[in-house]
Design a protein around this motif. Structure first.
Motif, PDB file in Angstrom:
ATOM      1  N   THR A 176       2.119  -5.132  -9.205  1.00 54.62           N
ATOM      2  CA  THR A 176       2.418  -3.700  -9.169  1.00 54.62           C
ATOM      3  C   THR A 176       2.186  -3.040 -10.525  1.00 54.62           C
ATOM      4  N   LEU A 177       2.436  -3.770 -11.611  1.00 50.55           N
ATOM      5  CA  LEU A 177       2.151  -3.227 -12.933  1.00 50.55           C
ATOM      6  C   LEU A 177       0.654  -3.026 -13.124  1.00 50.55           C
ATOM      7  N   PHE A 178      -0.169  -3.930 -12.598  1.00 52.39           N
ATOM      8  CA  PHE A 178      -1.621  -3.771 -12.640  1.00 52.39           C
ATOM      9  C   PHE A 178      -2.042  -2.501 -11.910  1.00 52.39           C
ATOM     10  N   THR A 179      -1.448  -2.247 -10.752  1.00 51.26           N
ATOM     11  CA  THR A 179      -1.769  -1.029 -10.003  1.00 51.26           C
ATOM     12  C   THR A 179      -1.412   0.219 -10.796  1.00 51.26           C
ATOM     13  N   PHE A 180      -0.250   0.206 -11.403  1.00 48.73           N
ATOM     14  CA  PHE A 180       0.198   1.383 -12.161  1.00 48.73           C
ATOM     15  C   PHE A 180      -0.670   1.613 -13.395  1.00 48.73           C
ATOM     16  N   LEU A 181      -1.047   0.550 -14.100  1.00 45.76           N
ATOM     17  CA  LEU A 181      -1.908   0.702 -15.272  1.00 45.76           C
ATOM     18  C   LEU A 181      -3.296   1.183 -14.879  1.00 45.76           C
ATOM     19  N   THR A 182      -3.793   0.733 -13.733  1.00 42.72           N
ATOM     20  CA  THR A 182      -5.082   1.236 -13.239  1.00 42.72           C
ATOM     21  C   THR A 182      -5.014   2.732 -13.011  1.00 42.72           C
ATOM     22  N   ALA A 223       3.661   1.666  -5.350  1.00 43.43           N
ATOM     23  CA  ALA A 223       3.596   0.502  -6.241  1.00 43.43           C
ATOM     24  C   ALA A 223       4.633   0.587  -7.348  1.00 43.43           C
ATOM     25  N   VAL A 224       4.880   1.790  -7.865  1.00 41.03           N
ATOM     26  CA  VAL A 224       5.899   1.948  -8.914  1.00 41.03           C
ATOM     27  C   VAL A 224       7.284   1.576  -8.383  1.00 41.03           C
ATOM     28  N   CYS A 225       7.577   1.974  -7.153  1.00 38.09           N
ATOM     29  CA  CYS A 225       8.888   1.654  -6.569  1.00 38.09           C
ATOM     30  C   CYS A 225       9.099   0.147  -6.474  1.00 38.09           C
ATOM     31  N   ILE A 278       7.012  -9.290  -1.875  1.00 38.23           N
ATOM     32  CA  ILE A 278       5.559  -9.230  -1.726  1.00 38.23           C
ATOM     33  C   ILE A 278       5.101  -7.991  -0.977  1.00 38.23           C
ATOM     34  N   VAL A 279       6.040  -7.205  -0.457  1.00 35.72           N
ATOM     35  CA  VAL A 279       5.652  -5.978   0.228  1.00 35.72           C
ATOM     36  C   VAL A 279       4.997  -4.997  -0.741  1.00 35.72           C
ATOM     37  N   GLY A 280       5.188  -5.192  -2.043  1.00 36.40           N
ATOM     38  CA  GLY A 280       4.542  -4.319  -3.022  1.00 36.40           C
ATOM     39  C   GLY A 280       3.164  -4.778  -3.455  1.00 36.40           C
ATOM     40  N   ILE A 281       2.777  -6.009  -3.124  1.00 35.64           N
ATOM     41  CA  ILE A 281       1.499  -6.558  -3.573  1.00 35.64           C
ATOM     42  C   ILE A 281       0.296  -5.906  -2.886  1.00 35.64           C
ATOM     43  N   PRO A 282       0.352  -5.448  -1.614  1.00 35.53           N
ATOM     44  CA  PRO A 282      -0.838  -4.844  -0.989  1.00 35.53           C
ATOM     45  C   PRO A 282      -1.465  -3.704  -1.774  1.00 35.53           C
ATOM     46  N   TRP A 284      -5.822  -2.340  -2.647  1.00 39.23           N
ATOM     47  CA  TRP A 284      -6.410  -1.021  -2.498  1.00 39.23           C
ATOM     48  C   TRP A 284      -7.120  -0.575  -3.775  1.00 39.23           C
ATOM     49  N   VAL A 285      -6.505  -0.832  -4.932  1.00 38.37           N
ATOM     50  CA  VAL A 285      -7.099  -0.362  -6.193  1.00 38.37           C
ATOM     51  C   VAL A 285      -8.035  -1.392  -6.802  1.00 38.37           C
ATOM     52  N   GLY A 286      -7.914  -2.660  -6.399  1.00 42.73           N
ATOM     53  CA  GLY A 286      -8.756  -3.693  -6.986  1.00 42.73           C
ATOM     54  C   GLY A 286     -10.179  -3.602  -6.461  1.00 42.73           C
ATOM     55  N   SER A 287     -11.137  -3.292  -7.335  1.00 43.24           N
ATOM     56  CA  SER A 287     -12.532  -3.167  -6.946  1.00 43.24           C
ATOM     57  C   SER A 287     -13.399  -3.321  -8.181  1.00 43.24           C
TER      58      SER A 287
END
Length: 580
Positions: A149-155, A174-176, A421-425, A429-432
């Motif tokens: 989730t930190l990776f998503t937020f930094l992206t 993701a922040v939640c 793990i409900v936050g991992i999806p 979405w952002v990983g590309s």
């Protein structure tokens, strides 16, 4: 009163009342009423002096009217030899709170319906070895979820303009869950220092579960964990709402973004109201397994109304909106003729939405199933525990236990795993490739074009080579022709109607120019682009018209839906194409 020896009959009376003579299994006799009255009259003045009243369970009127010493001779005979049938007492005395688990009344604790009582800590069902394994398991999973989730937020922070509506709720979602995983990680570090009250051997007090808001650290952990757990589920519902608005009424990004204030009010306001309500009701409970504080761990009423109902409602609303949006996209794909490239993008986008939703719904539904299982079997677990521990605590054992059961540690491990793990999806979405490209170039402020992939972004900064100039001109001609036939004009409601504005094809995402090295370069590029349009626009238009058949002209309306820069679905489709 016994130690003061106010009556010679008091000790015998208490022994006869609380430990009566049993002649057969399930049949016992009680002392005579005279013995009760004699002990009460002897100790009445002393009890009045100390302000102690005669207990209700020692009411003399409940006892048989006889005048014999205890035990009576008839009590020592079997039922076949006795002329007087003894009084048969067959009843369930309920749960009596052991002395070791009693809590001061001002804290407002309760356990199994008994006030001023608290469950034993760290946990009443599992051994120390099982709890140690569970704690390390939760700690490892929380670290993985926190990293994702930190990776998503930094992206998101690297390129804020890339994530606009309808997909921006994924960032807040993701922040939640980043905060949820952080709280579980803190619980792993704190062990049971916050979730449990320390033992007090001098006062015959064992370690008990923390309840209420008197423990500030426990209250803080509860507020953060519960608030962001509920906020994460609400943000997922808002995500399905934005997808629905983009797919069914064809709202654009700007139109959806105008409702952002309402989205934030619901996403943060509803969890805030629920959190404050639980604080006012004093329903906070320490979790001896994970080391955090939450709700519904021992109180079934709080479990039903503050966990099962909100989460179940979120699932129902979110799934309904999600299915409606996917059905609308599928109808567009089936009924309106599209180019092969746009057809593939739409299919990939629908698959992406479906996979993301399954990755969220499966863990959430598993958590709900665990809560429902706990709600159904909690009473049986507690009765089994009392039956096993009643002799150790010197309390009445349960009467006629029909079934016994102990919880399985795997059930709790699955529950905590799915909560995290409900936050991992969000990573999927952002990983590309675009994310990696932006991180390697450090484009923290550069906008992402809705009409270009990450490769096209690189071409903005470098002149095209001789080997690629011809292919680039063909692509440019096709893009301009598509814009010419499918340009749309946006109405006030966020919809788009057919009109011709070629400037929208040349502008960068969401109506903003890309930031180049300096202002002179920006002006020079704009001049070159306009010059190219004025020289070659007519030739390219004629060439494009000769290459494309009338079927493409008939499909221009569908291309307009997908070719509008402001349309939220189009933007996500283009990013999905870049990802592919």
């Amino acid at each position: 009163m016994v130690n003061l020896q106010c009556s010679p009959d008091l000790r015998m009376f208490l022994c006869a009342l609380y430990a009566p003579v049993c002649t057969e299994y399930g049949r016992m006799t009680l002392p005579c009423r005279r013995l009760c009255l004699q002990a009460k009259s002897d100790c009445y003045k002393l009890m009045e002096m100390f302000g102690v009243s005669w207990p209700e369970e020692m009411d003399c009127n409940r006892l048989p009217d006889c005048d014999e010493s205890y035990p009576r001779p008839v009590d020592l005979l079997s039922s076949s030899d006795s002329t007087e049938s003894p009084i048969s007492v067959q009843r369930d005395y309920g749960f009596w709170c052991p002395r070791e688990l009693k809590i001061n009344p001002e804290f407002g604790y309760s356990f199994m319906g008994v006030r001023d009582c608290s469950p034993p800590c760290p946990n009443m069902y599992f051994t120390r070895e099982e709890l140690t394994f569970a704690r390390y398991f939760i700690g490892v999973v929380s670290i993985v979820c926190l990293s994702a989730t930190l990776f998503t937020f930094l992206t998101f922070l690297i390129d804020v303009s890339r994530f606009r509506y309808p997909e921006r709720p994924i960032i807040f979602y993701a922040v939640c869950y980043m905060m949820v995983s952080l709280v579980f990680f803190l619980g792993f570090l704190l062990e049971d220092r916050v979730s449990c009250n320390a033992a007090s051997p001098g006062r015959f007090r064992a370690s008990t579960v923390t309840q209420g808001s008197h423990n500030k650290a426990c209250t803080l952990l509860f507020m953060v964990l519960y608030f962001f757990t509920m906020a994460g589920s609400v943000w997922w519902v808002i995500l399905t709402i934005t997808w629905f608005l983009a797919a069914v009424p064809k709202w654009g990004s700007e139109a959806i973004e105008k409702k952002a204030l309402l989205f934030h009010a619901c996403a943060w306001g509803i969890p805030g109201i629920l959190t404050v309500t639980l604080l006012a009701m004093n329903k906070i409970e320490g979790d001896g397994i994970s080391g955090v504080c939450f709700v519904g761990l021992y109180n079934l009423t709080a479990l039903r109304w503050f966990l099962l109902v909100p989460l179940g409602l979120d699932v129902v609303v979110g799934v309904a909106l999600l299915l409606a949006g996917i059905a609308a996209l599928n109808r567009v794909r089936m009924e309106i003729p599209l180019e092969k490239e746009n057809q593939e993008k739409l299919v990939k986008f629908m698959i992406r939405i479906g996979v993301f939703s399954v990755l969220y719904l499966v863990p959430l539904l598993t958590v709900l199933a665990c809560y429902l299982y706990e709600n159904s079997y909690r009473a049986i677990w507690e009765t089994t525990w009392v039956q096993e521990k009643c002799r150790d605590y010197h309390i009445p054992c349960p009467y006629q236990v029909e079934s016994t059961s102990r919880p399985d540690l795997a059930l709790f491990l699955i529950k905590y795993l799915m909560m995290l793990i409900v936050g991992i999806p969000s990573v999927f979405w952002v990983g590309s490739k675009k994310t990696c490209f932006e991180k390697s170039r450090g484009t923290s402020t550069q906008g992402t074009s809705t009409h270009a992939s990450s490769t096209h972004l690189a071409m903005l900064d470098e002149p095209p080579s001789a080997s690629t100039s011809r292919a680039g001109s063909v692509r440019s001609a096709r893009s301009k022709m598509s814009s010419y036939h499918g340009s749309l004009h946006r109405s006030r409601e966020g919809r788009y109607t057919a009109s011709s504005f070629r400037a929208a094809d040349d502008r960068m995402p969401y109506g903003s120019m890309p930031r180049l090295n300096d202002q002179s370069q920006s002006r020079h590029c704009s001049t070159n682009r306009l010059d190219s349009l004025s020289r070659h626009g007519s030739t390219q238009r004629l060439e494009s018209q000769s290459r494309h058949s009338s079927i493409r002209d008939l499909g221009s309306a569908a291309q307009a839906v997908l070719g509008v820069p402001g349309n939220g679905i189009h933007r996500v489709l283009e990013e999905d194409g870049a990802t592919a």
